[in-house]
Write an enzyme that holds these catalytic residues in place. Sequence first.
Site, mmCIF file in Angstrom:
data_model
loop_
_atom_site.group_PDB
_atom_site.id
_atom_site.type_symbol
_atom_site.label_atom_id
_atom_site.label_comp_id
_atom_site.label_asym_id
_atom_site.label_seq_id
_atom_site.Cartn_x
_atom_site.Cartn_y
_atom_site.Cartn_z
ATOM 1 N N ASP A 179 0.885 -1.421 0.059
ATOM 2 C CA ASP A 179 0.088 0.253 -0.051
ATOM 3 C C ASP A 179 0.856 1.370 0.210
ATOM 4 O OD1 ASP A 179 -3.216 1.287 0.647
ATOM 5 O OD2 ASP A 179 -1.602 2.379 1.948
ATOM 6 N N TYR B 13 2.864 10.057 -0.479
ATOM 7 C CA TYR B 13 4.245 9.979 -0.009
ATOM 8 C C TYR B 13 5.179 9.867 0.261
ATOM 9 C CZ TYR B 13 0.175 6.307 2.663
ATOM 10 O OH TYR B 13 -0.658 5.610 3.215
ATOM 11 N N LYS C 198 -2.713 6.621 -4.293
ATOM 12 C CA LYS C 198 -4.201 6.851 -4.635
ATOM 13 C C LYS C 198 -3.871 8.392 -4.657
ATOM 14 C CE LYS C 198 -4.061 4.666 0.647
ATOM 15 N NZ LYS C 198 -2.363 3.820 0.758
ATOM 16 N N HIS D 149 -7.282 9.623 -1.723
ATOM 17 C CA HIS D 149 -6.713 10.007 -0.636
ATOM 18 C C HIS D 149 -7.713 10.208 0.696
ATOM 19 C CE1 HIS D 149 -2.193 9.466 0.727
ATOM 20 N NE2 HIS D 149 -3.358 9.395 2.513
#
Length: 283
Positions: A48, A53, A78, A111
């Site tokens: 994931d 990120y 996401k 997200h």
Amino acid sequence: MNSLTDTFTLHNGVKIPCIGFGTWQTPDGKTAVQSVKDALELGYRHIDTAAAYGNEESIGKGIKESGIKREEIFVTSKLQNPEHGYESTLAAFEETMKRLDLECLDLYLIHWPNPIKFRDHWEEANAGTWKAFEELYEAGRIKSIGISNFRPHHIDALLKTAKIVPMVNQIKLCPGETQPETVEYCRKNNILLEAYSPLGTGKVFEVEEMKALAQKYNKTIAQICVRWCLENEYLPLPKSVHKSRIEENARVFDFKLSQEDVDLIANLTGCCGKTHDPDKTNF
């Protein structure tokens, strides 16, 4: 659930491995590459990540370098907050796929439901994003589509124009943070719940009740948390960059918690902090 490769089944029939390897706050570069390789070596088959990120390229590299066949690995990413809306979503998806170096994504999530950039027209922006998601899904570019941090009123708004009900809602679920209204809503609508930060971003390790449970079951606190998620039928996404911890977080199939202890953990209100209110975030 008896192993890392056991699966939940989404409402479109897609099977998703029951524990995912989380990569939030995993530094881009060698650390991210190696942690993904370690997780896959140890038997994880569900990775994931997210555009926000900042490590998608390294996650993709770790998947490639693992030597595991692509079709054996379930990969989630996401859409990041500034990219909501139909055209922006399509462009952002292509960038994610370039960074991951993949042809197809197993799961793509919105997200956050109400980013600050779209605060005064978030419903319209989400509707455009979901239209793009549906088109990518129908074209076979994504095997399943879902949401993250959505509460019931956000999902109700999305369903006004959606043709496809989201398959997943990824939310913070950990000791003392159970989001009962969202959980009940998702279960009624056959939306799988994924639990991010199942270890409470580390705060759980200082909770005396959790220390006592670890001693009672002769397991670590992290293992108690992951097992608790599974017994609630949440899909946990534990994260670590240390191989020993990555392995530890997966060794949860040889014990069960009593219902009394499942309830005790749920009722440790506030022990790991509360999740962000998606309608009040500043990002």
